[in-house]
Design a protein around this motif. Structure first.
Motif, PDB file in Angstrom:
ATOM      1  N   GLY A   1      -1.457  -8.672 -13.475  1.00 30.25           N
ATOM      2  CA  GLY A   1      -1.769  -9.643 -12.727  1.00 30.25           C
ATOM      3  C   GLY A   1      -1.906 -11.234 -13.436  1.00 30.25           C
ATOM      4  N   SER A   2      -2.205 -10.760 -14.730  1.00 29.68           N
ATOM      5  CA  SER A   2      -2.022 -12.478 -15.647  1.00 29.68           C
ATOM      6  C   SER A   2      -0.913 -13.167 -15.292  1.00 29.68           C
ATOM      7  CB  SER A   2      -2.669 -11.669 -17.318  1.00 29.68           C
ATOM      8  OG  SER A   2      -0.855 -11.450 -17.627  1.00 29.68           O
ATOM      9  N   ILE A   3      -1.333 -14.629 -16.230  1.00 29.54           N
ATOM     10  CA  ILE A   3      -0.702 -15.505 -15.843  1.00 29.54           C
ATOM     11  C   ILE A   3      -1.018 -16.215 -17.166  1.00 29.54           C
ATOM     12  CG2 ILE A   3       0.473 -18.097 -14.674  1.00 29.54           C
ATOM     13  CD1 ILE A   3      -1.482 -16.496 -11.961  1.00 29.54           C
ATOM     14  N   SER A   4       0.258 -16.268 -17.965  1.00 33.60           N
ATOM     15  CA  SER A   4       0.186 -17.281 -18.788  1.00 33.60           C
ATOM     16  C   SER A   4       1.791 -17.847 -18.871  1.00 33.60           C
ATOM     17  CB  SER A   4       0.595 -16.566 -19.556  1.00 33.60           C
ATOM     18  OG  SER A   4       1.837 -15.399 -20.240  1.00 33.60           O
ATOM     19  N   HIS A   5       3.032 -17.520 -17.678  1.00 34.66           N
ATOM     20  CA  HIS A   5       3.981 -18.859 -17.808  1.00 34.66           C
ATOM     21  C   HIS A   5       3.975 -19.521 -15.966  1.00 34.66           C
ATOM     22  CE1 HIS A   5       4.933 -16.113 -20.839  1.00 34.66           C
ATOM     23  NE2 HIS A   5       5.757 -16.616 -21.210  1.00 34.66           N
ATOM     24  N   VAL A   6       4.241 -20.766 -16.084  1.00 42.79           N
ATOM     25  CA  VAL A   6       4.251 -21.730 -14.485  1.00 42.79           C
ATOM     26  C   VAL A   6       5.806 -21.960 -14.567  1.00 42.79           C
ATOM     27  CG1 VAL A   6       2.142 -21.429 -14.487  1.00 42.79           C
ATOM     28  CG2 VAL A   6       3.430 -23.811 -15.230  1.00 42.79           C
ATOM     29  N   GLU A   7       6.492 -22.154 -13.311  1.00 45.49           N
ATOM     30  CA  GLU A   7       7.747 -23.132 -13.738  1.00 45.49           C
ATOM     31  C   GLU A   7       7.801 -24.325 -12.527  1.00 45.49           C
ATOM     32  OE1 GLU A   7      11.136 -21.600 -11.337  1.00 45.49           O
ATOM     33  OE2 GLU A   7      12.292 -23.608 -12.289  1.00 45.49           O
ATOM     34  N   ALA A   8       7.865 -25.404 -13.390  1.00 45.40           N
ATOM     35  CA  ALA A   8       7.948 -26.369 -13.781  1.00 45.40           C
ATOM     36  C   ALA A   8       8.420 -27.300 -12.089  1.00 45.40           C
ATOM     37  CB  ALA A   8       7.271 -27.428 -14.167  1.00 45.40           C
TER      38      ALA A   8
ATOM     39  N   ILE B   1       6.524 -11.632 -11.981  1.00 44.67           N
ATOM     40  CA  ILE B   1       6.719 -12.235 -10.746  1.00 44.67           C
ATOM     41  C   ILE B   1       6.743 -13.758 -10.520  1.00 44.67           C
ATOM     42  CG2 ILE B   1       6.321 -11.215  -8.787  1.00 44.67           C
ATOM     43  CD1 ILE B   1       7.600  -8.800  -9.634  1.00 44.67           C
ATOM     44  N   GLN B   2       7.446 -14.019  -9.102  1.00 44.41           N
ATOM     45  CA  GLN B   2       7.655 -14.849  -9.142  1.00 44.41           C
ATOM     46  C   GLN B   2       7.858 -15.714  -7.851  1.00 44.41           C
ATOM     47  OE1 GLN B   2       9.721 -18.544 -11.892  1.00 44.41           O
ATOM     48  NE2 GLN B   2       9.358 -20.279  -9.774  1.00 44.41           N
ATOM     49  N   GLY B   3       6.764 -15.592  -6.942  1.00 44.01           N
ATOM     50  CA  GLY B   3       7.600 -15.441  -5.566  1.00 44.01           C
ATOM     51  C   GLY B   3       6.217 -15.439  -4.492  1.00 44.01           C
ATOM     52  N   TYR B   4       6.195 -16.038  -3.484  1.00 44.98           N
ATOM     53  CA  TYR B   4       5.540 -16.765  -2.099  1.00 44.98           C
ATOM     54  C   TYR B   4       4.568 -15.108  -2.303  1.00 44.98           C
ATOM     55  CZ  TYR B   4       8.804 -20.249  -0.330  1.00 44.98           C
ATOM     56  OH  TYR B   4       9.221 -21.220  -0.656  1.00 44.98           O
ATOM     57  N   TYR B   5       5.047 -14.017  -3.334  1.00 45.06           N
ATOM     58  CA  TYR B   5       3.736 -12.892  -2.290  1.00 45.06           C
ATOM     59  C   TYR B   5       2.449 -13.569  -3.182  1.00 45.06           C
ATOM     60  CZ  TYR B   5       1.186  -8.574  -2.916  1.00 45.06           C
ATOM     61  OH  TYR B   5       0.612  -7.327  -2.609  1.00 45.06           O
ATOM     62  N   PHE B   6       2.701 -13.889  -4.333  1.00 47.03           N
ATOM     63  CA  PHE B   6       1.358 -14.586  -5.665  1.00 47.03           C
ATOM     64  C   PHE B   6       0.906 -15.056  -5.004  1.00 47.03           C
ATOM     65  CE2 PHE B   6       2.519 -10.182  -8.128  1.00 47.03           C
ATOM     66  CZ  PHE B   6       1.911  -9.658  -7.273  1.00 47.03           C
ATOM     67  N   HIS B   7       2.822 -16.663  -4.990  1.00 47.95           N
ATOM     68  CA  HIS B   7       1.588 -18.357  -4.971  1.00 47.95           C
ATOM     69  C   HIS B   7       3.442 -18.880  -4.796  1.00 47.95           C
ATOM     70  CE1 HIS B   7      -2.297 -17.476  -6.643  1.00 47.95           C
ATOM     71  NE2 HIS B   7      -1.514 -16.860  -8.094  1.00 47.95           N
ATOM     72  N   ARG B   8       2.782 -20.343  -3.595  1.00 41.70           N
ATOM     73  CA  ARG B   8       4.117 -20.680  -3.395  1.00 41.70           C
ATOM     74  C   ARG B   8       3.586 -21.719  -4.524  1.00 41.70           C
ATOM     75  NH1 ARG B   8       5.568 -21.337   1.817  1.00 41.70           N
ATOM     76  NH2 ARG B   8       5.625 -19.086   2.450  1.00 41.70           N
TER      77      ARG B   8
ATOM     78  N   CYS C   1      -2.738 -25.358  -9.173  1.00 45.55           N
ATOM     79  CA  CYS C   1      -1.923 -24.667 -10.279  1.00 45.55           C
ATOM     80  C   CYS C   1      -3.489 -24.645 -10.962  1.00 45.55           C
ATOM     81  CB  CYS C   1      -1.450 -25.138 -10.669  1.00 45.55           C
ATOM     82  SG  CYS C   1      -0.065 -24.498 -11.959  1.00 45.55           S
ATOM     83  N   GLU C   2      -4.038 -25.606 -11.436  1.00 43.09           N
ATOM     84  CA  GLU C   2      -4.645 -25.600 -12.765  1.00 43.09           C
ATOM     85  C   GLU C   2      -6.068 -24.746 -12.105  1.00 43.09           C
ATOM     86  OE1 GLU C   2      -5.712 -28.905 -15.011  1.00 43.09           O
ATOM     87  OE2 GLU C   2      -7.668 -28.606 -15.316  1.00 43.09           O
ATOM     88  N   GLN C   3      -6.587 -24.850 -11.141  1.00 44.17           N
ATOM     89  CA  GLN C   3      -7.775 -23.580 -10.660  1.00 44.17           C
ATOM     90  C   GLN C   3      -6.734 -22.429 -11.161  1.00 44.17           C
ATOM     91  OE1 GLN C   3     -10.795 -25.426 -10.076  1.00 44.17           O
ATOM     92  NE2 GLN C   3      -9.170 -26.946 -10.632  1.00 44.17           N
ATOM     93  N   VAL C   4      -5.916 -21.991  -9.981  1.00 40.53           N
ATOM     94  CA  VAL C   4      -5.176 -21.127 -10.119  1.00 40.53           C
ATOM     95  C   VAL C   4      -5.282 -20.292 -11.535  1.00 40.53           C
ATOM     96  CG1 VAL C   4      -3.085 -20.008  -9.903  1.00 40.53           C
ATOM     97  CG2 VAL C   4      -3.641 -20.696  -8.300  1.00 40.53           C
TER      98      VAL C   4
ATOM     99  N   LYS D   1      -6.700 -21.105 -13.997  1.00 42.19           N
ATOM    100  CA  LYS D   1      -8.130 -20.544 -14.404  1.00 42.19           C
ATOM    101  C   LYS D   1      -9.323 -19.456 -13.668  1.00 42.19           C
ATOM    102  CE  LYS D   1     -10.393 -25.385 -15.996  1.00 42.19           C
ATOM    103  NZ  LYS D   1     -10.314 -26.441 -15.396  1.00 42.19           N
ATOM    104  N   SER D   2      -8.686 -19.120 -12.734  1.00 44.49           N
ATOM    105  CA  SER D   2      -9.744 -17.767 -11.811  1.00 44.49           C
ATOM    106  C   SER D   2      -8.579 -16.999 -12.712  1.00 44.49           C
ATOM    107  CB  SER D   2      -9.769 -18.068 -10.880  1.00 44.49           C
ATOM    108  OG  SER D   2      -8.566 -18.431 -10.263  1.00 44.49           O
ATOM    109  N   ALA D   3      -7.258 -17.353 -13.024  1.00 48.94           N
ATOM    110  CA  ALA D   3      -6.903 -15.767 -13.426  1.00 48.94           C
ATOM    111  C   ALA D   3      -7.324 -15.764 -14.619  1.00 48.94           C
ATOM    112  CB  ALA D   3      -5.319 -16.359 -13.889  1.00 48.94           C
ATOM    113  N   ALA D   4      -7.511 -16.470 -15.793  1.00 50.66           N
ATOM    114  CA  ALA D   4      -8.288 -16.477 -17.377  1.00 50.66           C
ATOM    115  C   ALA D   4      -9.270 -15.957 -17.230  1.00 50.66           C
ATOM    116  CB  ALA D   4      -8.221 -18.240 -17.117  1.00 50.66           C
TER     117      ALA D   4
END
Ligand code: C2E
Ligand code: CA
Ligand code: CA
Ligand code: CA
Length: 280
Positions: A52-59, A257-264, A271-274, A276-279
């Motif tokens: 469930g960790s996040i270290s990648h995002v798509e712009a 996993i990139q998809g609406y199931y987790f995040h739009r 996104c910064e809030q997401v 931060k809480s994932a960290a």
């Protein structure tokens, strides 16, 4: 008329002639939008399936039109590509994403890599790798925090030239991913010659993955291929728990996993809030 998503403005008229006029108008307003800073980047997190960790995002670009509201890229990117304006828009995207990535490097406890969509036309322009080098220098962003997403068809054209291009980008330290993988005419033998890091499995294979054995088999094959070529995998368009569980069943623990199931996709601040809480 073109289909458009919920709340999206329909740009296209029914008749061919007025379609052409529409296109000219859209081109003109895109130039205006560049001047007025009416484009905006949204960001969509990629969640690691195993923990469930996040270290990648798509712009992902959006157009905040003064009268028409938020316009999705499907409505204007194809026109920007045809008219060549994509090169200028692409420059804006690259710069904005790098500034954002630098901000996150300064403010978040763990590294976040930002992926940027590069259109075929942008990738082919002679100055592209210089522009990438320049933006990294100017924004002081470590190259490993930037990922460039190229579509399968962009990469598979002029393979010889592209291998050289990709190597020159790769040598700067940026990561490279192949977007919409499985939809183009990919030649698998080329894959191992490309210095790429990641395959993004197109959403069309994920949609029915829990019901259609063929789709499941295709995804399993892509996972096996990625595994033997030591490539990372992103599964795009995961919307349901069932899809997620099918991916887990296929043993795809290490994938993102990139998809609406987790995040739009969402504005940078959200996104910064997401992140931060994932960290935590
Ligand atoms: P893409 O690169 O394949 O981006 C993924 C698209 O799938 C995004 O649509 C994203 O919002 C959508 N998506 C993500 N998860 C889900 C899901 O669970 N379900 C569904 N139904 N959709 C999901 P978006 O933001 O509308 O972008 C559409 C396309 O526009 C992108 O497809 C890309 O080809 C292009 N695009 C977007 N931003 C840029 C950009 O900055 N530059 C260029 N050249 N193209 C861009
Ligand atoms: Ca993409
Ligand atoms: Ca994609
Ligand atoms: Ca796509």
């Amino acid at each position: 008329a073109k289909e458009s998503g919920r709340g999206c403005f329909k740009f296209y008229s029914e008749s061919l002639n007025s379609k052409a006029i529409d296109r000219l108008k859209i081109e003109e307003s895109m130039r205006e939008a560049l001047k007025n800073d009416d484009f905006e980047l949204y960001y969509q997190p990629q969640v690691k399936l195993s923990d469930g960790s996040i270290s990648h995002v798509e712009a992902l670009i959006r157009w905040r039109h003064p009268e028409r509201g938020l316009i999705s890229p499907g409505e204007f990117i194809p026109i920007a590509e045809d008219s060549g304006l994509i090169v200028e828009i692409g420059r804006w995207v690259l710069n904005t994403a790098c500034v954002q990535a630098k901000h996150w490097q300064n403010t978040l406890p763990n590294p976040i890599r930002v992926a940027v969509n590069i259109s075929a036309r942008q990738f082919k322009s002679a100055s592209f790798s210089d522009e990438v080098a320049e933006v990294l220098l100017r924004t002081d962003l470590p190259a490993e925090l930037l990922e460039l997403e190229l579509t399968e068809s962009a990469v598979m054209n002029n393979v010889k030239e592209n291998i050289i291009r990709l190597h020159s980008l790769k040598s700067m330290g940026v990561s490279l991913s192949v977007d919409d993988f499985g939809t183009g005419y990919s030649s698998l033998s080329y894959l191992k010659r490309f210095p790429i890091d990641t395959l993004k499995i197109d959403r069309s294979f994920i949609i029915d993955i829990s019901n259609d054995e063929n789709d499941e088999a295709i995804v399993a094959a892509i996972l096996a291929l990625a595994n033997s070529l030591k490539l990372n995998i992103v599964a795009e368009g995961v919307e349901t728990l069932r899809q997620l569980e099918t991916l887990k069943k296929l043993g795809a623990q290490s994938i993102l996993i990139q998809g609406y199931y987790f995040h739009r996709p969402m504005p940078a601040n959200d996104c910064e809030q997401v992140l931060k809480s994932a960290a935590k």
